[in-house]
Motif scaffolding. Sequence first.
Motif, mmCIF file in Angstrom:
data_model
loop_
_atom_site.group_PDB
_atom_site.id
_atom_site.type_symbol
_atom_site.label_atom_id
_atom_site.label_comp_id
_atom_site.label_asym_id
_atom_site.label_seq_id
_atom_site.Cartn_x
_atom_site.Cartn_y
_atom_site.Cartn_z
ATOM 1 N N LEU A 608 21.474 -15.850 66.170
ATOM 2 C CA LEU A 608 22.208 -17.096 66.372
ATOM 3 C C LEU A 608 23.599 -16.825 66.929
ATOM 4 C CD1 LEU A 608 22.217 -20.169 66.030
ATOM 5 C CD2 LEU A 608 23.018 -19.838 63.683
ATOM 6 N N ARG A 612 25.166 -17.989 70.608
ATOM 7 C CA ARG A 612 26.460 -18.651 70.803
ATOM 8 C C ARG A 612 27.287 -17.910 71.853
ATOM 9 N NH1 ARG A 612 31.072 -17.572 66.578
ATOM 10 N NH2 ARG A 612 30.805 -15.627 67.719
ATOM 11 N N TYR A 617 21.039 -21.560 74.325
ATOM 12 C CA TYR A 617 20.863 -22.632 73.351
ATOM 13 C C TYR A 617 19.396 -22.824 72.948
ATOM 14 C CZ TYR A 617 25.521 -23.427 75.175
ATOM 15 O OH TYR A 617 26.806 -23.252 75.572
ATOM 16 N N LEU A 624 18.400 -21.413 64.338
ATOM 17 C CA LEU A 624 19.197 -22.194 63.392
ATOM 18 C C LEU A 624 18.420 -22.627 62.150
ATOM 19 C CD1 LEU A 624 21.740 -23.669 62.539
ATOM 20 C CD2 LEU A 624 21.078 -25.568 64.055
ATOM 21 N N ALA A 641 26.351 -22.382 64.192
ATOM 22 C CA ALA A 641 25.678 -23.460 64.925
ATOM 23 C C ALA A 641 26.689 -24.451 65.502
ATOM 24 C CB ALA A 641 24.707 -24.170 63.995
ATOM 25 N N TYR A 645 27.160 -25.171 69.508
ATOM 26 C CA TYR A 645 27.067 -26.497 70.125
ATOM 27 C C TYR A 645 28.389 -26.882 70.792
ATOM 28 C CZ TYR A 645 22.565 -27.311 67.837
ATOM 29 O OH TYR A 645 21.262 -27.242 67.448
ATOM 30 N N MET A 657 26.702 -30.549 62.385
ATOM 31 C CA MET A 657 26.641 -29.313 61.585
ATOM 32 C C MET A 657 27.754 -29.282 60.540
ATOM 33 S SD MET A 657 24.090 -27.306 62.259
ATOM 34 C CE MET A 657 23.095 -28.799 62.340
#
Length: 714
Positions: A608, A612, A617, A624, A641, A645, A657
Amino acid sequence: MRVKWSGCIGRRLRELARHGKSQDVVRLLRACLNLSSSTRNGESIHASVVKQGFLAFTSVANSMMDFYAKSGDLGSALLVFNYCIPNKDSVSWNVIIHAHLHRSVASPRGLCFFNQAWAASGFQPNISTLVLVIQTYRYLRAFEAGRTVHASTIRAGCSTVTSLQNSLLSFYAEFQMQLAHNLFDEMTDRDVISWTVMVAAYAQTHEETLVALELFRRMVDSGIKSDGQSVVSVLKACSKSKAVRMGESIHGFVISRALGYDVFVPNSLIDLYSKCNHMDSSLRVFREIPEKNVVSWNTFLSGLVQNEMHSEALTLFDSMRKAGVESDEVTLVNLLQLCKSFLDPDQSKLIHSRILRRGFELNQLVTNSLIDAYASCNLITHAWNQFSNLKTRDAVTWSTMIAGFTHCGMPDEAIAVFREMSHTTELPNAVTMLNLLEACSLSADMKRSRCAHGIAIRRGLASDVVVGTAILDMYSKCGSIGSSRKVFDLIPHKNVVTWSAIIAAYGMNGFPNEALALLAEMKACGLRPNQVTALSLLSACSHGGLVEEGISLFEELIWDHEVEPCLEHYSCLIDLLARAGKVDSAMNLIRKLHDGLKPGASAWGALLSACRNYENYEFGASALPQVLELEPSGSAGYLLASNMYASGHSWVDATKMRMLAKEGSVKVIAGYSLVYANGKACKFLAGDKHHSLSDELQFTIQQLHSYMKMDVAC
């Protein structure tokens, strides 16, 4: 019956007053020992023999003294010895020596009498006296004195008596096993005690357990009838060496010889099977014990706890209560171990109340375990209260408190406890040093670490491989790889743990190539890498960006069957690929893992984080849910997360989140740095603009921050 005896003695006393003989007095005194009122009758006889003048006979005085000694009246026995026997013979000395040493094996007065008698001419100690003297010297660890007695028995011609030789075997086994073995080989008549002493002595030493097993085999082959004690000794050797197959053979031997009637034998079998992770066999033995004692319950309970069968351990304790078996200190210690495993503070408090009800609050073992349980459950205040209320503290108590503060992230308090300990008579042992070194590692303060290193040197512990490895690790966490290497070079006998630690030290401090080079050195010394070594090497490659080297190393160690792979190795390889931007390869590796291995939160978190950083994505959306499912209360997944985003300008998802974390009451742990000022550790949290440091230091930090911004702009 006793009334009849008492009346008989009364009549004999009257006859003794008229025309008694010395032999009658001796017989009467022996008879008095069988009566509940022996002291009163003995005193009556004493008065009569004084009136009749029989005390002038040494044999009568010796019997009188022996009577008082066996009745527990050592003071009266001494009075007879000192004032009523002008011409003391060997019997006189043997009686008074035996009386003192039998009452207390470490009696200095008994040894003093023995030495006086030994210096006198004509003294002939009996076998019982010599056995007690040798036992006393063994207890006092007086090696030379014991050897002198042995030499004297040889000159006296009584050194071949089996009971005396057995005592000498036990004596030499405490100091030099080779001397014990030499004596054992010289013995012409070995009984079951002789063999048992040797088996038990070798079973005490982990390196010699195979010798203990071989001796037991020879004992059986020689036709000696084994008893419960000899079987218990050999089962202890099997437990230490994890020789479960040999243990199973002895189990069969126990059944064939009907030795299981002694409850200590099945208890030892339970212990053996538990330590060899054969809990089914352990349960079978436990169920077959007709009359279980508290040791049987505790031994099986300890086995369940050691094998992390926590639910089964709780069920067993419930059965123990229903069976009406009272829990003792060992039971309570096992329950506290369960509290540590469950990290259940409420259960720790319940066990504490049980300790108070059972009156074990002064038991050192129980109190130390309670302090440890409270600290493990992060109830450090409760642990400190227990520690503070103790009137006497041993090295284990101090070590446990130091470890407790370290576990709770309070190195300053841990070091303060060690300083307080240094002002007492209790000396730190290897475990204390390990806990102190861990506290210094956590504080990452070089000054303190050097002081701790100096203490280890002065205590003669720095050369110990375990302590030396901990010192090496401490310096590496302080960022001083040079000091780590010096300590590593000074450790005389390095093991695989030491090599793994120095490899991890180089990898942790940004020297991945040096870490890899150490693997070849390690193999050249004849040591094979283990799972920890492989993990340290893969971690070094991951943090050093050595992707190809890491993959090659993984294939070399794992595919060539040098190391059995586990989840941590695959997680580290996934982290390596993800950090290098090879997100596709990391995801493919996750998909190829077999059913027995499921990626943990660290592997999914690494993926994850990579999604990022590299704006992938699609895979990030897959990773996630896995992170949130595996660590629902951890803040890292939500923050990663949200940042992912936000970097993709998906502000709604980023906000969502943050809201999910808030609704789940997830505590966000901020990053921090430690700076030592005026001998005190000052913690700087991320985003914290207010601190207790002086205005001058605050201004200096702000200036440094401005210069850093200027460098970035340039």
